[in-house]
Design a protein around this motif. Structure first.
Motif, short mmCIF file in Angstrom:
data_model
loop_
_atom_site.label_atom_id
_atom_site.label_comp_id
_atom_site.label_asym_id
_atom_site.label_seq_id
_atom_site.Cartn_x
_atom_site.Cartn_y
_atom_site.Cartn_z
N PRO A 21 47.54 30.21 34.43
CA PRO A 21 47.98 31.00 35.78
C PRO A 21 47.04 31.43 36.60
N VAL A 22 45.19 31.26 37.16
CA VAL A 22 44.55 31.99 38.12
C VAL A 22 44.47 30.87 39.32
N THR A 23 44.69 32.41 40.36
CA THR A 23 44.00 30.93 41.32
C THR A 23 42.62 32.16 41.81
N LEU A 24 41.82 30.79 42.57
CA LEU A 24 39.99 30.96 42.73
C LEU A 24 39.63 30.61 43.82
N GLU A 25 39.35 31.07 45.21
CA GLU A 25 38.63 30.29 46.43
C GLU A 25 37.28 31.20 46.63
N THR A 26 36.20 29.94 47.59
CA THR A 26 35.11 30.50 47.81
C THR A 26 35.71 31.17 49.56
N ARG A 27 34.56 32.42 50.14
CA ARG A 27 34.94 32.70 51.16
C ARG A 27 32.88 32.74 51.63
N VAL A 74 30.58 27.64 46.13
CA VAL A 74 31.73 26.39 45.78
C VAL A 74 31.02 25.32 45.12
N ASP A 75 29.79 25.24 44.09
CA ASP A 75 29.32 24.56 42.58
C ASP A 75 30.44 25.54 41.56
N ILE A 76 30.19 26.38 41.72
CA ILE A 76 31.17 27.64 40.42
C ILE A 76 32.29 27.46 40.47
N ALA A 77 32.90 27.21 42.23
CA ALA A 77 34.22 27.46 41.90
C ALA A 77 34.95 25.91 41.28
N ARG A 78 34.11 24.89 41.45
CA ARG A 78 33.92 23.51 41.17
C ARG A 78 34.27 23.85 39.78
N ARG A 81 45.29 38.85 54.29
CA ARG A 81 46.73 39.67 53.80
C ARG A 81 46.57 39.80 51.69
N ASN A 82 47.08 37.92 51.93
CA ASN A 82 47.05 37.65 50.69
C ASN A 82 45.78 36.50 49.21
N PRO A 83 44.88 37.56 49.00
CA PRO A 83 43.73 36.79 48.35
C PRO A 83 44.08 36.55 47.04
N PRO A 84 43.00 35.98 46.78
CA PRO A 84 43.29 34.80 45.33
C PRO A 84 42.69 35.86 44.06
N ASP A 85 43.18 35.49 43.24
CA ASP A 85 42.43 36.73 41.91
C ASP A 85 41.51 36.46 42.34
N ILE A 86 40.49 35.21 42.07
CA ILE A 86 38.69 35.47 41.51
C ILE A 86 38.42 34.90 43.05
N LEU A 87 38.00 36.12 43.34
CA LEU A 87 37.03 35.08 45.04
C LEU A 87 35.38 35.20 44.98
N LEU A 88 34.73 34.14 45.85
CA LEU A 88 33.50 33.70 45.41
C LEU A 88 32.98 33.61 46.61
#
Lengths: 835, 245
Positions: free
Chosen positions: A105-111, A89-93, A125-132
């Protein structure tokens, strides 16, 4: 290499901030661009995170220029995996800032486990470009036929804090996940981010696919030289240095002064009970009411988050913490790290010190506070190692079989599989490279039908082999079961600690609904308390009131002196490297010049009264004391190895008629006492010391001991849960009544007597030999001292033996030995040695 | 054989029971977990939970399939020791109603041979509410012999005139004591002199601490004793000496 490898947008961003890209950041972009996996070794504060993501950001920028809907223009590009969900979460921020500043134009999300299920569904279904995310989530995603699809576009996996990940079963789970991902995306590149380690090649091998027959394959490596040399000192206490114990109470005034002299101090301790004691003592003398907080793993999560937030916003002056704060997350401007107690390992110390001053060009400042005399030696050795930049991180572990069983079931949940190609896939990971087909088959059979010689469960099989030769799950329900059981962290049974009003206040029915929950505590610890006992928890002295279902009720106590819990958990064994340094230091009086006077005097006294422990051999002292005869030896191989040795030696001495009564072990020494005249027995050769310490002690004696000991039951339970033999305890389900749940102890007994070669017992033994029993270190010790054992007969306790004898009664004594000498006064003992 | 060796032999095989009074009747408690009533030559065993592992295996939890064998061997040893005229299996003899049907042939034969030359009474339990299939013996919900009544589940009353003489199982009593800072937990018999709760006999059956609220409906608070099962003897304790889990 110059920054021209970066697209214009990136170059502009760096220069707009007055920075230029660091060489290691460019090197990573270059390696990845060539399709090479890379390990980045860097001290904290070197811009490791940005370096890890830079190659992906560059590629994603280029990808966005492709025509929409063209192949490879969208989908999951990068996975970031961290050992802590808070870190993800910290890194995503932190990553969002450069992304938005460059207008990428990059999407990033945590899981993580906390991600709401609708979001998780959408991500599939619709993953982000970067998943943490975390290793457990990778296992879950890989077991799901739908989400597996989203990995097809994957290009890069970034593994953060790799040095920490690979030392546990989570690292095994991740290794298996990586092997799977490489099958799904053959050109996958990995980036490992790691602190400095002893064997970088182990991590490099972990990052890439191995060829079973060929040479060990290694990733590229980029190493950043350490920043400014840390400024480390050992506290030169003006107080009397204790002989034993770990509380460091003597130095509390001096620690408090240090806090006052600095802006923000981080005080690291080794165990939770130490954290509680230090926190308590600091507040006792906190006349300036400095904001000092406490942070450890059993505190309520809300409480911990509050402390973390307060730390980040700079309102705290000090935090007393255990290893729960060891890793990654940035807590703001810490200008002093105080390490209380022995560091236990040179690398561990380096990582902790790295928490101060998160900017690599400025020196980190740290002060070591040894809690007793032996710890002074250990601190000195760690300090020397730090100056030489030497590392002692543990070697890469061999993959555990219980984790493998979990993975095999996960594979079957995803799709029918061919065992031969799965076997090859698994062996392509460095941690499972050693796996034999025979063992793999046993694991497979275990997953399918329990793997028993008595084949009665074919009809209930979880996995079945189809006519096509592929293995598949027998029923969709199996996949649901698997999902509830994923992961390798098996929590010790915990009880909530709830605050209530005291029974001592004279109310007839004291335990009402109770107040707030303070945190969680191990069941076994509460088991040894009686009503009215006081203990330290969450920075308060509590009085134990009773148990209600899964909660321990406790009230605030007015007592000044709590009964201090002797937590066994969280103690790290002394590293082999430091042990060796301490032995070398002891054997060489010329090296004592750096030691405090009190310690030097102590060692000189040992030299006169007895002998110094030799560097490679073993010193065995014997002396009579009170009603018993004592034997003390100084192997310096850590408490676990000493405990195992103590147990085995006691058995042997019993057979040889020396009538041993008990033993006690710490990180440095082992003492056995008994009725027989050990001095005489050794001197006359009736008991031959070389034969006593003969390596064959690890054969039949060890087997015999384990057979009758219940020591391995806890280890077995963990393996059985991870392997999926018994279900995890899920919160809220415990109330179903203990008489209907199956006890893992009973299963263990049945297996030991009826199927001693079962794969789970093998997994249990592997775990115990590495951890609980520390067999490998013990066997190295026995080989080292062969023919080099020196016996010294004394008339009374030696100065070096005092600390270990003082621990009698404080540490649990295993075996049947009667420990009726607990009451012997400590002060007598010290006087005796000094006379 | 001399008189002395014959005497010693007799002595060696004579089972040693802990004799107690239940509702005025003398019965013996044995460390194997069975009850021996010498006057009637009745042996009682409770909560064997035969085929428990296979019951779990049916839903994918593959416990070691050795529990039935271990339990029956223990039962055979007890029967050989006491040679009872009648065996009462006090309910939950099988872990589920299909358990007797699943019983592997080798164990069915073993059980059948144990039943030879003696009466056999299956008391129904909550796990096995119906008579076992393809096995001898009489099936009853409860049975009274003299001053004693045998039923699986204890009546949830503590009035002494109502429950006097009740021998039951169901609760799987276990007790924990602390000595020298270490605690020991074992299965146990629990009794207040009026009723007796038997320990579970099965190899994979756990225990419920006698301090659990479930026992409040069976014994008056703290007014009972337990006999914990040891390796070669029973260990008696009064309830006040016991600690919670």
């Amino acid at each position: 290499m110059d920054s021209a490898v970066l697209p214009l947008r990136f170059q502009d961003w760096f220069s707009s901030r007055g920075w230029s890209p660091r060489p290691h950041q460019l090197a990573l972009v270059d390696h990845l661009g060539r399709g090479d996996s890379t390990l980045l070794i860097a001290p904290t504060g070197a811009g490791k995170t940005l370096a890890g993501f830079l190659p992906s950001l560059v590629e994603l920028e280029a990808r966005a220029k492709l025509p929409p809907d063209s192949p490879g223009s969208k989908g999951l590009h990068t996975l970031y995996i961290s050992p802590l969900k808070a870190l993800a979460v910290d890194i995503a921020r932190n990553l969002e800032a450069p992304v938005s500043e460059m207008g990428l134009p990059v999407t990033l999300e945590t899981r993580t486990g906390d991600t709401p299920s609708h979001k998780r569904q959408r991500q599939k279904r619709n993953p982000p470009d970067i998943l943490l995310t975390t290793p457990e989530q990778i296992a879950l995603l890989l077991s799901d036929p739908v989400s597996m699809e989203m990995f097809r576009t994957l290009k890069t996996v970034v593994l953060d804090e790799l040095h920490a990940l690979v030392t546990s079963k989570r690292g095994d789970l991740l290794a298996l996940g990586l092997a799977r991902l490489r099958q799904i995306c053959p050109n996958l590149r990995t980036i490992g981010l790691s602190a400095t380690v002893a064997e970088p090649d182990d991590l490099r091998a972990y990052l890439v696919a191995q060829d079973v027959c060929g040479e060990r394959q290694l990733s590229k490596v980029v190493q950043i030289a350490g920043g400014a040399e840390p400024d480390i000192a050992i506290l030169d206490t003006q107080e009397r240095l204790p002989w034993s114990g770990h509380s460091s109470r003597h130095a509390i005034g001096e620690i408090y002064e240090l806090i006052k002299q600095h802006n923000v101090s981080l005080i690291f301790v080794n165990t939770r009970s130490q954290a509680e004691v230090i926190f308590q003592e600091l507040w006792r003398i906190n006349d300036d009411t400095l904001p000092i907080a406490l942070h450890h793993g059993s505190l309520d999560v809300g409480q911990r988050r509050k402390v973390e937030a307060a730390m980040a916003s700079g309102v705290l002056r000090a935090v007393v913490a255990t290893s729960s704060l060891d890793m990654g997350i940035d807590w703001g401007d810490i200008d002093l790290v105080i390490n209380v107690g022995a560091p236990k390992g040179a690398s561990r110390l380096a990582q902790r010190i790295g928490r101060a001053n998160h900017r690599m060009d400025e020196p980190s400042k740290a002060i070591l506070v040894p809690a007793n005399r032996f710890e002074v030696l250990e601190c000195q050795a760690a300090l020397a190692a730090s100056r030489r930049g030497e590392q002692d991180t543990p070697p890469l572990r061999k993959g555990a079989l219980d984790v493998l069983a979990q993975h095999v079931l996960g594979l079957a949940c995803a799709a029918p599989f061919d065992p031969v190609s799965v076997f090859d896939e698994i062996r392509s990971s460095e941690t499972y490279r050693h796996l034999t087909w025979e063992t793999f088959e046993k694991v497979l059979n275990f997953v399918a039908t329990g793997g028993y010689a008595l084949k009665t469960y074919e009809q209930y099989a979880k996995l079945r082999k189809g006519p096509d030769g592929l293995w598949r799950i027998a029923h969709p329900k199996i996949a649901q079961q698997y999902r509830l059981n994923v992961g390798t962290i098996v929590e010790a049974p915990m009880l909530k600690v709830r605050l209530v009003k005291s029974k001592a206040d004279g109310r007839r029915n004291p335990i009402g609904r109770g107040g707030r929950v303070l945190g969680e505590i191990e069941e076994w610890f509460i088991e040894q308390l009686s009503q009215g006992d006081t203990f330290l928890f969450g920075g308060e002295i509590l009085r134990f009131e009773g148990l209600r279902e899964n909660e321990a009720f406790a009230s605030r106590s007015k007592s000044e002196t709590p009964m201090i819990p002797s937590y066994q958990g969280g103690k790290f064994p002394l590293s082999t490297y430091l042990a060796e340094s301490v032995r070398a230091m002891l054997a060489d009086p010329a090296s004592w010049q750096h030691l405090p006077d009190q310690v030097r005097d102590w060692l000189q006294l040992q030299q006169t009264k007895s002998k110094l422990p030799p560097r490679d051999g073993l010193l065995v002292e014997t002396f009579p004391r009170s009603r018993y005869n004592y034997m003390v030896c100084y192997p310096f191989e850590g408490r676990l190895a000493h405990q195992t040795l103590g147990m085995l030696l006691t058995k042997r001495l019993e057979r040889l008629g020396a009538k041993p009564m008990g033993f006690v072990a710490n990180d440095y020494a082992l003492s056995i006492w008994g009725l027989g005249d050990l001095s005489l027995l050794f001197e006359t050769g009736r008991i031959d010391l070389d034969a006593l310490f003969e390596e064959d002690i690890l054969g039949d004696d060890l087997d015999a001991w384990l057979a009758e000991s219940s020591l391995l039951k806890r280890t077995f339970r963990n393996c059985a849960v991870i392997a999926g033999l018994i279900e995890r305890r899920h919160p809220g389900k415990e109330k179903s009544g203990r008489q209907v749940t199956v006890s893992s102890d009973l299963i263990y007994d049945v297996l030991r007597s009826h199927e001693p070669d079962h794969i789970l017992l093998q997994a249990t033994w592997n775990d115990a030999a590495e951890g609980l029993l520390d067999i490998s270190r013990l066997s190295e010790l026995l080989a080292r001292i062969k023919g080099r054992i020196t016996h010294t007969r004394l008339t009374k306790v030696s100065p070096l033996a005092v600390p270990i004898l003082l621990e009698i009664g404080k540490e649990p004594v295993y075996g049947e030995a009667i420990d009726d000498i607990l009451a012997e006064a400590a002060d007598d003992l010290i006087l005796e040695a000094m006379e | 054989m001399s008189a002395l060796t014959s005497y010693l032999d007799d002595f060696a095989i004579a089972p040693v029971c802990h004799d107690i009074q239940i509702n005025g009747e003398t019965v013996g408690l044995h460390e194997s977990g069975i009850l021996w009533w010498p006057d009637q030559s009745v042996m009682v065993v409770s909560d064997m939970h035969l085929e428990k592992a296979s019951s779990y295996a049916r839903r994918g939890v593959m416990l070691p399939p050795y529990d039935t064998g271990i339990t029956l061997e223990r039962l055979a040893a007890a029967i050989e020791t006491f040679d009872p005229a009648c065996v009462i299996s006090l309910g939950d003899s099988f872990h589920d109603p299909d358990g007797s049907d699943r019983l592997p042939p080798v164990y069915r034969a073993m059980l059948t041979s144990l039943q030879l030359n003696r009466d056999w009474i299956w008391v129904t339990g909550n796990h096995d509410p119906i008579a076992p299939v393809r096995l001898c013996g009489e099936t009853v919900d409860e049975i009274s012999i003299g001053p004693l009544t045998f039923r699986h589940e204890p009546l949830q009353k503590t009035d002494r005139d109502v429950i006097a003489g009740e021998i039951c199982g169901h609760l799987h009593p276990a007790a924990r004591v602390r000595r020298y800072g270490r605690s020991i937990r074992r299965s146990c018999f629990a009794t207040d002199g009026y009723r007796l709760v038997m320990p579970a006999f099965g190899a994979l059956t756990g225990g419920l601490n006698v301090n659990d609220p479930a026992f409040h409906l069976v014994f008056r608070r703290r007014q009972f004793s337990v006999f914990m099962l040891g390796n070669d003897r029973l260990y008696p304790f009064t309830a006040s000496r016991l600690i919670e889990d």
